[in-house]
Design an enzyme around this catalytic site. Structure first.
Site, PDB file in Angstrom:
ATOM      1  N   ARG A 111       6.535  21.597  -6.190  1.00  0.00           N
ATOM      2  CA  ARG A 111       7.412  20.715  -6.749  1.00  0.00           C
ATOM      3  C   ARG A 111       8.047  20.101  -5.631  1.00  0.00           C
ATOM      4  NH1 ARG A 111       9.741  25.155  -9.777  1.00  0.00           N
ATOM      5  NH2 ARG A 111       8.422  24.897 -11.805  1.00  0.00           N
ATOM      6  N   LYS A 133       6.466   5.279  -3.082  1.00  0.00           N
ATOM      7  CA  LYS A 133       5.401   5.029  -4.181  1.00  0.00           C
ATOM      8  C   LYS A 133       4.163   5.738  -3.783  1.00  0.00           C
ATOM      9  CE  LYS A 133       6.105   0.660  -6.371  1.00  0.00           C
ATOM     10  NZ  LYS A 133       5.470  -0.653  -6.859  1.00  0.00           N
ATOM     11  N   GLU A 175      -0.636  -9.331   2.324  1.00  0.00           N
ATOM     12  CA  GLU A 175       0.555  -8.675   1.945  1.00  0.00           C
ATOM     13  C   GLU A 175       1.815  -9.044   2.573  1.00  0.00           C
ATOM     14  OE1 GLU A 175       0.947  -6.431  -0.568  1.00  0.00           O
ATOM     15  OE2 GLU A 175      -1.189  -5.600  -0.866  1.00  0.00           O
ATOM     16  N   LYS A 215      10.909  -5.100   3.026  1.00  0.00           N
ATOM     17  CA  LYS A 215      10.453  -3.952   2.338  1.00  0.00           C
ATOM     18  C   LYS A 215      11.663  -2.891   2.256  1.00  0.00           C
ATOM     19  CE  LYS A 215       7.580  -1.363   0.143  1.00  0.00           C
ATOM     20  NZ  LYS A 215       6.085  -0.875  -0.303  1.00  0.00           N
ATOM     21  N   GLU A 225      12.293   1.047  -8.545  1.00  0.00           N
ATOM     22  CA  GLU A 225      11.584  -0.422  -9.160  1.00  0.00           C
ATOM     23  C   GLU A 225      12.086  -0.553 -10.766  1.00  0.00           C
ATOM     24  OE1 GLU A 225       7.377  -1.153  -8.036  1.00  0.00           O
ATOM     25  OE2 GLU A 225       7.087  -2.010 -10.029  1.00  0.00           O
ATOM     26  N   ARG A 229      12.561  -4.528  -6.970  1.00  0.00           N
ATOM     27  CA  ARG A 229      11.294  -3.980  -6.083  1.00  0.00           C
ATOM     28  C   ARG A 229       9.915  -4.504  -6.930  1.00  0.00           C
ATOM     29  NH1 ARG A 229      10.106   2.057  -3.791  1.00  0.00           N
ATOM     30  NH2 ARG A 229       8.051   1.413  -2.942  1.00  0.00           N
ATOM     31  N   ASN A 233       5.209  -7.023  -6.392  1.00  0.00           N
ATOM     32  CA  ASN A 233       4.207  -6.845  -7.125  1.00  0.00           C
ATOM     33  C   ASN A 233       3.596  -8.097  -7.554  1.00  0.00           C
ATOM     34  OD1 ASN A 233       3.822  -3.961  -7.178  1.00  0.00           O
ATOM     35  ND2 ASN A 233       5.219  -3.895  -8.793  1.00  0.00           N
ATOM     36  N   HIS A 236      -0.145  -9.153  -7.920  1.00  0.00           N
ATOM     37  CA  HIS A 236      -0.848  -7.714  -8.428  1.00  0.00           C
ATOM     38  C   HIS A 236      -1.244  -7.593  -9.830  1.00  0.00           C
ATOM     39  CE1 HIS A 236       0.569  -6.730  -4.518  1.00  0.00           C
ATOM     40  NE2 HIS A 236       0.212  -5.499  -4.250  1.00  0.00           N
ATOM     41  N   HIS A 240      -4.837  -6.367  -9.857  1.00  0.00           N
ATOM     42  CA  HIS A 240      -5.205  -5.029 -10.556  1.00  0.00           C
ATOM     43  C   HIS A 240      -6.427  -5.326 -11.304  1.00  0.00           C
ATOM     44  CE1 HIS A 240      -1.392  -2.724  -9.071  1.00  0.00           C
ATOM     45  NE2 HIS A 240      -2.406  -2.915  -8.113  1.00  0.00           N
ATOM     46  N   HIS A 253      -7.981  -4.433  -1.587  1.00  0.00           N
ATOM     47  CA  HIS A 253      -6.900  -4.602  -2.171  1.00  0.00           C
ATOM     48  C   HIS A 253      -6.067  -5.938  -1.737  1.00  0.00           C
ATOM     49  CE1 HIS A 253      -3.000  -3.405  -4.341  1.00  0.00           C
ATOM     50  NE2 HIS A 253      -2.392  -3.841  -3.536  1.00  0.00           N
TER      51      HIS A 253
HETATM   52  P1  NAD Z   1      -7.876   2.017   2.922  1.00  0.00           P
HETATM   53  O1  NAD Z   1      -6.733   3.011   2.970  1.00  0.00           O
HETATM   54  O2  NAD Z   1      -8.678   2.252   2.229  1.00  0.00           O
HETATM   55  O3  NAD Z   1      -8.235   1.477   4.246  1.00  0.00           O
HETATM   56  C1  NAD Z   1      -9.240   0.812   4.811  1.00  0.00           C
HETATM   57  C2  NAD Z   1     -10.204   1.046   5.346  1.00  0.00           C
HETATM   58  O4  NAD Z   1     -10.070   0.937   6.631  1.00  0.00           O
HETATM   59  C3  NAD Z   1     -10.836   2.466   5.036  1.00  0.00           C
HETATM   60  O5  NAD Z   1     -12.268   2.399   5.162  1.00  0.00           O
HETATM   61  C4  NAD Z   1     -10.135   3.323   6.041  1.00  0.00           C
HETATM   62  O6  NAD Z   1     -10.975   4.341   6.435  1.00  0.00           O
HETATM   63  C5  NAD Z   1     -10.367   2.319   7.255  1.00  0.00           C
HETATM   64  N1  NAD Z   1      -9.477   2.228   8.253  1.00  0.00           N
HETATM   65  C6  NAD Z   1      -8.017   2.804   8.119  1.00  0.00           C
HETATM   66  N2  NAD Z   1      -7.555   2.862   9.266  1.00  0.00           N
HETATM   67  C7  NAD Z   1      -8.400   2.242  10.433  1.00  0.00           C
HETATM   68  C8  NAD Z   1      -8.557   2.192  11.479  1.00  0.00           C
HETATM   69  N3  NAD Z   1      -7.189   2.220  12.177  1.00  0.00           N
HETATM   70  N4  NAD Z   1      -9.494   1.750  12.559  1.00  0.00           N
HETATM   71  C9  NAD Z   1     -10.799   1.541  11.446  1.00  0.00           C
HETATM   72  N5  NAD Z   1     -10.771   1.806  10.166  1.00  0.00           N
HETATM   73  C10 NAD Z   1      -9.694   2.130   9.599  1.00  0.00           C
HETATM   74  O7  NAD Z   1      -6.965   0.715   2.259  1.00  0.00           O
HETATM   75  P2  NAD Z   1      -5.401  -0.112   2.712  1.00  0.00           P
HETATM   76  O8  NAD Z   1      -5.822  -1.525   2.644  1.00  0.00           O
HETATM   77  O9  NAD Z   1      -4.896   0.476   3.920  1.00  0.00           O
HETATM   78  O10 NAD Z   1      -4.742   0.509   1.390  1.00  0.00           O
HETATM   79  C11 NAD Z   1      -5.066   0.282   0.093  1.00  0.00           C
HETATM   80  C12 NAD Z   1      -4.150   1.151  -0.753  1.00  0.00           C
HETATM   81  O11 NAD Z   1      -2.948   1.174  -0.690  1.00  0.00           O
HETATM   82  C13 NAD Z   1      -4.689   0.877  -2.046  1.00  0.00           C
HETATM   83  O12 NAD Z   1      -5.018   2.177  -2.841  1.00  0.00           O
HETATM   84  C14 NAD Z   1      -3.158   0.329  -2.756  1.00  0.00           C
HETATM   85  O13 NAD Z   1      -3.068   0.768  -4.189  1.00  0.00           O
HETATM   86  C15 NAD Z   1      -2.296   1.229  -1.962  1.00  0.00           C
HETATM   87  N6  NAD Z   1      -0.987   0.597  -1.866  1.00  0.00           N
HETATM   88  C16 NAD Z   1       0.097   1.227  -1.914  1.00  0.00           C
HETATM   89  C17 NAD Z   1       1.347   0.792  -1.651  1.00  0.00           C
HETATM   90  C18 NAD Z   1       2.488   1.511  -1.992  1.00  0.00           C
HETATM   91  O14 NAD Z   1       3.658   1.158  -2.119  1.00  0.00           O
HETATM   92  N7  NAD Z   1       2.480   2.776  -2.201  1.00  0.00           N
HETATM   93  C19 NAD Z   1       1.510  -0.498  -1.550  1.00  0.00           C
HETATM   94  C20 NAD Z   1       0.398  -1.516  -1.213  1.00  0.00           C
HETATM   95  C21 NAD Z   1      -0.789  -0.867  -1.320  1.00  0.00           C
END
Ligand code: NAD
Length: 350
Positions: A111, A133, A175, A215, A225, A229, A233, A236, A240, A253
């Site tokens: 939990r 999130k 972003e 942020k 949200e 907040r 998006n 997005h 998406h 993304h």
């Molecule tokens: P990701 O986590 O897939 O990372 C991108 C790539 O880079 C991956 O292959 C990873 O292994 C690699 N990588 C990571 N760090 C590295 C480093 N230091 N050196 C070399 N390679 C590295 O993608 P992302 O762009 O970080 O995140 C996208 C995700 O985040 C999506 O799923 C999206 O929905 C989510 N997201 C969440 C929020 C939230 O508020 N929770 C906000 C925006 C995006």
């Protein structure tokens, strides 16, 4: 080391900036979760810095494709095998994908237990790791399963970014641009004047701080949200659909968000809250990082219907987030079918 605090009704926690502390202290067991790529690069760097009664590791597959229940299951099984308890902590070492999955796993294990974010992509450092999130994807869309679970702390160390591929870096900048357009006109002007790169550390740190402060302000006012907040998006709703249509992982993304921003800007221009020259400036800034700004829609009707899977849809109306000039936003859910289709038509050409 310098820090910014997030305070929500449920938790107050620090976001630390700069070189990772020499020791991260934990009273209970720690489960470090990373993916095959980041784990290979940085586990040896991180593990000696953790001080805990027991440290265990779980490596999940790399990529958006693996943002699934199976990955969550793997983390939970490792946690049970190592007898983690309610005093234990999970650490997410990786980009937004690892952070979102680990946050979700930590939120449902017994939990809810603590988790710590150590984001290693620019996108995760400015956005995904902050604000609690969490979630995973399924066949119906992205992030449709999840919960709000705030981390116990976030550690932003730009050192990790040196191994990040250029495309991933640019996706993070998308972003940052998103935050400037929605909340801060002067930050947008600053970004217009300063090209971000790993070679310009001072500018990069200023941009990280600028984006994270936005942020923080937003999350502190609206953790769940309910209103403000949702403005984060911006881009997005379309983004998406692009990610889903093209198959998760085809576009990053941030790249999908970049195209989504250009699409929603076209709606904003129709609505009269954004001028075409403002829309062009935003597009030019995105393009200066080689971000894609045009998505070719193959099936307008199908694209339109996919828009309804957005979490902001209520009573069969899509709530669009429109820039109200640069630096402000407004929410609008009164576009007619024809108005939306007219804008989609602009993206049907090659
Ligand atoms: P990701 O986590 O897939 O990372 C991108 C790539 O880079 C991956 O292959 C990873 O292994 C690699 N990588 C990571 N760090 C590295 C480093 N230091 N050196 C070399 N390679 C590295 O993608 P992302 O762009 O970080 O995140 C996208 C995700 O985040 C999506 O799923 C999206 O929905 C989510 N997201 C969440 C929020 C939230 O508020 N929770 C906000 C925006 C995006």
């Amino acid at each position: 080391m310098d820090s910014i605090h997030i305070t929500t009704p449920h938790r107050s926690y620090p976001i630390h900036f700069g070189a990772l502390a020499p020791k991260l202290q934990f009273k209970g067991k720690v489960l470090v979760v990373s993916n095959s790529r980041v784990g290979g690069l940085y586990l040896d760097f991180l593990l000696p810095k953790i001080s805990a009664p027991e440290i265990c590791i779980c490596i999940i597959e790399d990529g958006e494709h693996y943002k699934t229940f199976e990955s969550v299951q793997r983390i939970l099984e490792t946690a049970f095998l190592h007898r983690l308890d309610r005093k234990s902590t999970m650490i997410a070492l990786g980009g937004g994908v690892v952070g979102d999955i680990v946050g979700f796993a930590a939120g449902i294990f017994m939990r809810g237990i603590d988790f710590v974010q150590i984001p290693t992509t620019l996108l995760a450092q400015v956005d995904a790791s902050i604000g609690g999130k969490t979630g995973i994807n399924n066949v119906f869309g992205k992030n449709l399963i999840g919960l709000f679970h705030q981390p116990a702390s976030v550690h932003i160390d730009p050192f990790f970014l040196h191994t990040l591929p250029a495309r991933e870096f640019a996706a993070g900048v998308a972003e940052i641009i998103k935050m400037a357009v929605t909340f801060d006109a002067s930050f947008f002007e600053w970004l217009w004047e300063h090209h971000l790169s790993l070679e310009t550390q001072d500018s990069l740190l200023t941009a990280l701080r600028g984006a994270i402060s936005i942020k923080q302000r937003v999350v502190c006012q609206d953790e769940k949200e309910q209103g403000l907040r949702a403005a984060l998006n911006y881009g997005h709703t379309f983004g998406h659909v692009i990610e889903k249509e093209s198959g998760y992982g085809h576009y990053l993304h941030g790249e999908a968000v970049s195209m989504g921003i250009v699409m929603v800007n076209a709606l904003a221009c129709k609505h009269g809250c954004l001028t075409t020259s403002e829309a062009e400036r935003i597009c030019t800034l995105l393009q200066s990082y080689n971000l894609p700004t045009h998505y070719k829609i193959l099936n307008k009707q199908q694209f339109y219907h996919s828009l309804f899977l957005d979490k902001k849809t209520a009573n069969n109306k899509i709530k669009f987030i429109l820039p109200n000039s640069i630096g402000n936003v407004l929410f609008y859910d009164k576009f007619t079918y024809e108005e939306i289709m007219n804008v989609l038509e602009q993206f049907c050409d090659s």
